[in-house]
Write a protein that holds these residues in place. Structure first.
Motif, mmCIF file in Angstrom:
data_model
loop_
_atom_site.group_PDB
_atom_site.id
_atom_site.type_symbol
_atom_site.label_atom_id
_atom_site.label_comp_id
_atom_site.label_asym_id
_atom_site.label_seq_id
_atom_site.Cartn_x
_atom_site.Cartn_y
_atom_site.Cartn_z
ATOM 1 N N SER A 103 14.800 -1.776 8.210
ATOM 2 C CA SER A 103 16.249 -1.732 8.100
ATOM 3 C C SER A 103 16.738 -0.455 8.769
ATOM 4 O O SER A 103 16.007 0.542 8.877
ATOM 5 N N GLU A 104 17.984 -0.496 9.227
ATOM 6 C CA GLU A 104 18.580 0.658 9.880
ATOM 7 C C GLU A 104 18.590 1.843 8.922
ATOM 8 O O GLU A 104 18.899 1.726 7.740
ATOM 9 N N GLY A 105 18.243 3.031 9.455
ATOM 10 C CA GLY A 105 18.294 4.255 8.671
ATOM 11 C C GLY A 105 17.002 4.653 8.019
ATOM 12 O O GLY A 105 16.888 5.792 7.520
ATOM 13 N N GLN A 106 15.997 3.777 7.959
ATOM 14 C CA GLN A 106 14.730 4.135 7.342
ATOM 15 C C GLN A 106 14.012 5.196 8.167
ATOM 16 O O GLN A 106 14.138 5.260 9.389
ATOM 17 N N LEU A 107 13.240 6.067 7.461
ATOM 18 C CA LEU A 107 12.485 7.122 8.116
ATOM 19 C C LEU A 107 11.039 6.681 8.312
ATOM 20 O O LEU A 107 10.393 6.210 7.373
ATOM 21 N N GLU A 128 2.730 17.524 -2.155
ATOM 22 C CA GLU A 128 3.998 18.233 -2.363
ATOM 23 C C GLU A 128 4.398 19.114 -1.184
ATOM 24 O O GLU A 128 5.565 19.232 -0.870
ATOM 25 N N LYS A 129 3.433 19.679 -0.474
ATOM 26 C CA LYS A 129 3.764 20.659 0.542
ATOM 27 C C LYS A 129 3.578 20.153 1.957
ATOM 28 O O LYS A 129 3.637 20.917 2.904
ATOM 29 N N THR A 130 3.331 18.817 2.131
ATOM 30 C CA THR A 130 3.136 18.279 3.474
ATOM 31 C C THR A 130 4.483 18.080 4.154
ATOM 32 O O THR A 130 5.411 17.529 3.557
ATOM 33 N N ASN A 131 4.620 18.499 5.438
ATOM 34 C CA ASN A 131 5.870 18.370 6.186
ATOM 35 C C ASN A 131 5.651 17.373 7.320
ATOM 36 O O ASN A 131 5.147 17.723 8.387
ATOM 37 N N TYR A 132 6.033 16.072 7.130
ATOM 38 C CA TYR A 132 5.819 15.025 8.121
ATOM 39 C C TYR A 132 6.864 15.083 9.227
ATOM 40 O O TYR A 132 8.021 15.431 8.990
ATOM 41 N N LYS A 133 6.452 14.718 10.450
ATOM 42 C CA LYS A 133 7.407 14.473 11.529
ATOM 43 C C LYS A 133 7.872 13.033 11.417
ATOM 44 O O LYS A 133 7.038 12.124 11.344
ATOM 45 N N GLU A 192 0.858 -1.183 0.000
ATOM 46 C CA GLU A 192 0.000 0.000 0.000
ATOM 47 C C GLU A 192 0.891 1.227 0.000
ATOM 48 O O GLU A 192 1.671 1.431 0.919
ATOM 49 N N SER A 193 0.821 2.039 -1.044
ATOM 50 C CA SER A 193 1.637 3.240 -1.123
ATOM 51 C C SER A 193 0.870 4.319 -1.860
ATOM 52 O O SER A 193 -0.076 4.039 -2.589
ATOM 53 N N PHE A 194 1.267 5.549 -1.684
ATOM 54 C CA PHE A 194 0.595 6.643 -2.347
ATOM 55 C C PHE A 194 1.550 7.814 -2.427
ATOM 56 O O PHE A 194 2.518 7.908 -1.661
ATOM 57 N N ARG A 212 4.571 3.479 8.951
ATOM 58 C CA ARG A 212 4.514 4.170 7.668
ATOM 59 C C ARG A 212 5.909 4.679 7.339
ATOM 60 O O ARG A 212 6.464 5.509 8.061
ATOM 61 N N ILE A 213 6.464 4.150 6.264
ATOM 62 C CA ILE A 213 7.837 4.467 5.867
ATOM 63 C C ILE A 213 7.811 5.602 4.855
ATOM 64 O O ILE A 213 7.095 5.523 3.846
ATOM 65 N N LEU A 214 8.580 6.649 5.115
ATOM 66 C CA LEU A 214 8.716 7.753 4.173
ATOM 67 C C LEU A 214 9.923 7.465 3.291
ATOM 68 O O LEU A 214 11.063 7.449 3.758
ATOM 69 N N ASP A 215 9.645 7.253 1.998
ATOM 70 C CA ASP A 215 10.704 6.897 1.049
ATOM 71 C C ASP A 215 10.630 7.849 -0.142
ATOM 72 O O ASP A 215 9.831 7.655 -1.073
ATOM 73 N N GLY A 216 11.450 8.892 -0.091
ATOM 74 C CA GLY A 216 11.415 9.868 -1.178
ATOM 75 C C GLY A 216 10.097 10.606 -1.187
ATOM 76 O O GLY A 216 9.734 11.301 -0.240
ATOM 77 N N ASP A 217 9.348 10.455 -2.277
ATOM 78 C CA ASP A 217 8.070 11.148 -2.393
ATOM 79 C C ASP A 217 6.887 10.198 -2.188
ATOM 80 O O ASP A 217 5.760 10.502 -2.568
ATOM 81 N N THR A 218 7.132 9.035 -1.591
ATOM 82 C CA THR A 218 6.047 8.094 -1.323
ATOM 83 C C THR A 218 6.037 7.686 0.140
ATOM 84 O O THR A 218 7.044 7.759 0.837
ATOM 85 N N VAL A 219 4.863 7.273 0.582
ATOM 86 C CA VAL A 219 4.693 6.737 1.932
ATOM 87 C C VAL A 219 4.236 5.289 1.796
ATOM 88 O O VAL A 219 3.282 4.998 1.075
ATOM 89 N N GLN A 220 4.920 4.397 2.495
ATOM 90 C CA GLN A 220 4.601 2.972 2.407
ATOM 91 C C GLN A 220 4.141 2.467 3.771
ATOM 92 O O GLN A 220 4.781 2.697 4.787
#
Length: 381
Positions: free
Chosen positions: A373-377, A53-58, A47-49, A344-352
């Protein structure tokens, strides 16, 4: 088609039909574009989307770290280690008690004396035998020394009287014979005396072992009343006492009991400057089968604690689990759905959205067993 409409005016009926056809074409085109976009986005992610563009996630980062799971709580001092002291030999008779109720004793102090009638008789017999042997030895020793002295005196007299060489040699040989026999007597008698003395020592030591000794420093709680000469039954409880060099604490908050054999830090008294002791869990529910489990955790304190301190506030702290080099994340990043954990993983411009295997560490952190994995946001809001 459109050029034809420009050159030739269409009838009202035909114009309506053309407008409906154009609308259907637009709907079909939008549907085809949507299917193409859905097929393009349904690749590796469950599941990803696209992120706005202007959302600032914590976010927080998945880190490789270590953690310790610590159990804390209060404890109550219970009666220190208590013992029922028994005598485990047959044919023993009560002689006397060496202690009274309430008396403080040290480890190794005698508590109760016993006697065995056959041992007493055998000991007295051996003592009498050794006494007579020594008397006999002393008399024989004196007789032999006197004989040697008389032989030497006889030889001197013969020499003064001018006896023949034969008589002098005979007197000399007689004196040497007496000396050799005396030395043999010393050897054999001395060996026999040593054997009897060693046997007596062993019997006296055995008699001394007919005493019940204190296994720890402590205080006497009860003394079984017996009369001198009463036969002591095998396994009969004779003394009960509690130790003062070992203290037991009962940990509260039984739902969070420490594990068996856990090292524990004990803090007693003032919060700012407590007295600190160490101990170990010696009884815990997790070492017993479920059917006979008892909801109790007992801590044995290593050092001696003053009785007045046992009445103060007692707190314990013990590490029940410690790991290093594991994935740890902020608990705010982990959500729960249908009994499963997900992030919910933030990967570039997608959320997984991804399900993970997680274990709660404390109120702030969770240990991730699988799925990251280590380092994921990770998104936390």
């Amino acid at each position: 088609m459109w050029s034809m409409l420009k050159n030739k005016k269409a009838s009202p009926e035909k114009a309506t039909i053309l407008r409906k056809a154009a609308a259907l074409c637009m709907v079909f085109a939008m549907f085809a574009a949507g299917c193409s976009q859905k097929q393009e986005n349904s690749g590796d992610f469950k599941e990803s989307f696209l992120t706005p563009e202007k959302t600032n996630y914590k976010t927080v980062k998945v880190q490789m770290s270590g953690y310790e799971r610590v159990r804390t709580g209060t404890a109550n001092a219970i009666f220190p280690l208590q013992f029922e002291l028994r005598w485990e030999e047959d044919g023993t008779y009560y002689q006397e008690a060496a202690v009274t109720v309430g008396q403080a004793v040290k480890e190794g102090d005698p508590l109760v004396y016993f006697r065995r009638e056959e041992d007493r008789i055998a000991l007295e017999t051996l003592k009498l035998q050794l006494k007579r042997k020594r008397e006999s030895y002393a008399a024989e020793d004196a007789r032999r020394l006197a004989a040697i002295a008389a032989a030497q005196e006889n030889r001197n007299t013969l020499q003064e009287q001018g006896a023949t060489a034969y008589e002098l040699e005979k007197a000399r040989l007689n004196g040497e014979k007496l000396q050799v026999e005396y030395e043999q007597f010393l050897y054999t008698s001395g060996k026999e005396l040593a054997r009897l003395e060693e046997q007596l020592s062993e019997m006296e030591q055995a008699a001394q072992r007919n005493v019940l000794l204190a296994p720890h420093d402590g205080v006497i709680d009860s003394v079984t009343k017996l009369q001198t000469g009463d036969k002591v039954a095998r396994g009969q409880v004779l003394i009960t006492m509690h130790a003062t060099d070992k203290v037991l604490l009962k940990a509260e908050r039984s739902s969070e009991n420490l594990r068996y054999n856990t090292d524990v830090i004990i803090r007693i008294g003032n919060i700012d400057s407590p007295s600190i002791y160490t101990g170990k869990v010696i009884v815990a529910p997790n070492i017993l089968p479920t059917g006979v489990s008892q909801d109790m955790t007992l801590i044995e304190v290593d050092q001696e604690i003053a009785e007045k301190d046992l009445k103060k506030v007692i707190k314990y702290e013990g590490t029940v689990e410690a790991l290093s080099n594991v994935l740890v994340v902020d608990q705010r990043a982990v959500q729960r759905e249908d009994g499963k954990f997900y992030v919910r993983i933030l990967d570039g411009d997608t959320v997984q959205k991804r399900y993970v295997a997680a274990v709660k560490v404390n109120t702030e952190k969770m240990w991730i067993l699988d799925g990251l994995s280590e380092g994921q946001l990770l998104i936390v809001d």
